[in-house]
Scaffold this motif. Structure first.
Motif, short mmCIF file in Angstrom:
data_model
loop_
_atom_site.label_atom_id
_atom_site.label_comp_id
_atom_site.label_asym_id
_atom_site.label_seq_id
_atom_site.Cartn_x
_atom_site.Cartn_y
_atom_site.Cartn_z
N ARG A 22 0.83 -1.21 0.00
CA ARG A 22 0.00 0.00 0.00
C ARG A 22 0.86 1.26 0.00
O ARG A 22 0.60 2.20 -0.76
CB ARG A 22 -0.91 0.00 1.23
CG ARG A 22 -1.85 1.20 1.31
CD ARG A 22 -2.51 1.29 2.68
NE ARG A 22 -1.52 1.53 3.73
CZ ARG A 22 -1.72 1.22 5.01
NH1 ARG A 22 -2.83 0.63 5.39
NH2 ARG A 22 -0.78 1.50 5.91
N ILE B 17 2.35 2.03 -3.42
CA ILE B 17 1.39 2.63 -4.35
C ILE B 17 1.11 4.08 -3.98
O ILE B 17 1.09 4.97 -4.84
CB ILE B 17 0.08 1.81 -4.37
CG1 ILE B 17 0.33 0.43 -4.98
CG2 ILE B 17 -1.01 2.55 -5.16
CD1 ILE B 17 -0.88 -0.47 -4.95
N GLN B 18 0.91 4.35 -2.70
CA GLN B 18 0.57 5.70 -2.28
C GLN B 18 1.73 6.67 -2.45
O GLN B 18 1.52 7.88 -2.47
CB GLN B 18 0.10 5.68 -0.82
CG GLN B 18 -1.25 4.99 -0.65
CD GLN B 18 -1.73 4.98 0.78
OE1 GLN B 18 -0.94 5.06 1.72
NE2 GLN B 18 -3.04 4.87 0.97
N ALA C 232 5.54 -2.00 -6.06
CA ALA C 232 4.33 -2.67 -5.56
C ALA C 232 4.06 -3.95 -6.33
O ALA C 232 3.72 -4.99 -5.74
CB ALA C 232 3.14 -1.73 -5.65
N ALA D 159 -4.77 1.24 -4.54
CA ALA D 159 -4.28 0.52 -3.36
C ALA D 159 -5.39 -0.29 -2.70
O ALA D 159 -5.17 -1.43 -2.28
CB ALA D 159 -3.67 1.51 -2.36
N ASN E 105 -5.52 -4.28 -2.26
CA ASN E 105 -5.64 -4.82 -0.90
C ASN E 105 -6.79 -5.83 -0.82
O ASN E 105 -6.64 -6.90 -0.23
CB ASN E 105 -5.88 -3.68 0.08
CG ASN E 105 -5.96 -4.14 1.52
OD1 ASN E 105 -5.00 -4.66 2.08
ND2 ASN E 105 -7.13 -3.99 2.13
#
Length: 215
Positions: A71, A74-75, A82, A173, A177
């Motif tokens: 996560r 990606i952020q 990722a 994300a 997830n």
């Protein structure tokens, strides 16, 4: 308004009295909160809430680390990192879910455009994303919107600027997830979110039956 269309009125006092008879224990609320924190991968918050509430999570919180790293990558716009982490964790996931893989590749394209790497973005789209469009024509509109950012000197001010907003990274994300949780045969949606959807559905049902309830 015809007789059939007239809304059925619910007595506000009676409605509130019935609501007050509903009792949700603090323990149940805490379990819902813990479920949300674990499902969304908020390890630090879950650890603090565990101490404060005494609620034990249903998994070892250390197992959240891999999802957290993915996560965070990606952020922070590190999409290829990722992807590599996902392939290490579940090598078959992106092979089986090509739409998810497209969204990750699309996000990498967006990051290249964000960083003004125009030539690299065009090359990446031609090499990696053109075949996604051939595999599934449904992704073409999304791909075209991403590539349209290249037409603007300041894509942040373009009609497609929402693709550069942090919420776009969060969207990808969250999708990834949920896919990881499903791969691990775990609930991919927090119980709180399910309850909210049920509440909204119930309100829609009341509205469709023209029952006027206190808001």
């Amino acid at each position: 308004m015809s007789f059939q269309e007239k809304k059925e009125e619910v007595d506000p006092v009676e409605w509130m009295e019935k609501l007050q008879t509903l009792h949700i224990t603090r323990a149940d609320m805490n379990k819902l909160i813990m479920d949300y924190l674990v499902t969304e991968g908020f390890k630090e918050a879950a650890e603090k809430f565990k101490v404060e509430s005494g609620i034990q999570p249903n998994i070892d919180l250390d197992t959240l680390d891999e999802r957290i790293h993915i996560r965070d990558a990606i952020q922070n716009g590190r999409i290829e990192d990722a992807i590599a982490l996902v392939n290490d964790l579940h090598p078959e996931l992106l092979d089986n879910d090509r739409y998810l893989f497209f969204h990750l590749q699309q996000q990498h394209l967006i990051e290249l455009i964000r960083n003004k790497k125009t030539e690299e973005a065009l090359e990446y789209a031609q090499t990696h994303l053109a075949e996604r469009g051939e595999e599934n024509c449904d992704v073409l509109p999304e791909l075209e919107r991403s590539l349209a950012l290249l037409a603007f000197e300041n894509p942040e001010n373009s009609p497609f600027s929402e693709l550069l907003h942090p919420s776009q990274r969060q969207k990808v994300a969250s999708e990834l997830n949920a896919a990881i949780l499903e791969m691990e045969s775990r609930e991919s949606t927090p119980k709180l979110a399910k309850l909210l959807k049920l509440l909204l559905w119930s309100q829609d049902q009341l509205d469709s039956k023209k029952v006027n309830t206190p808001r």
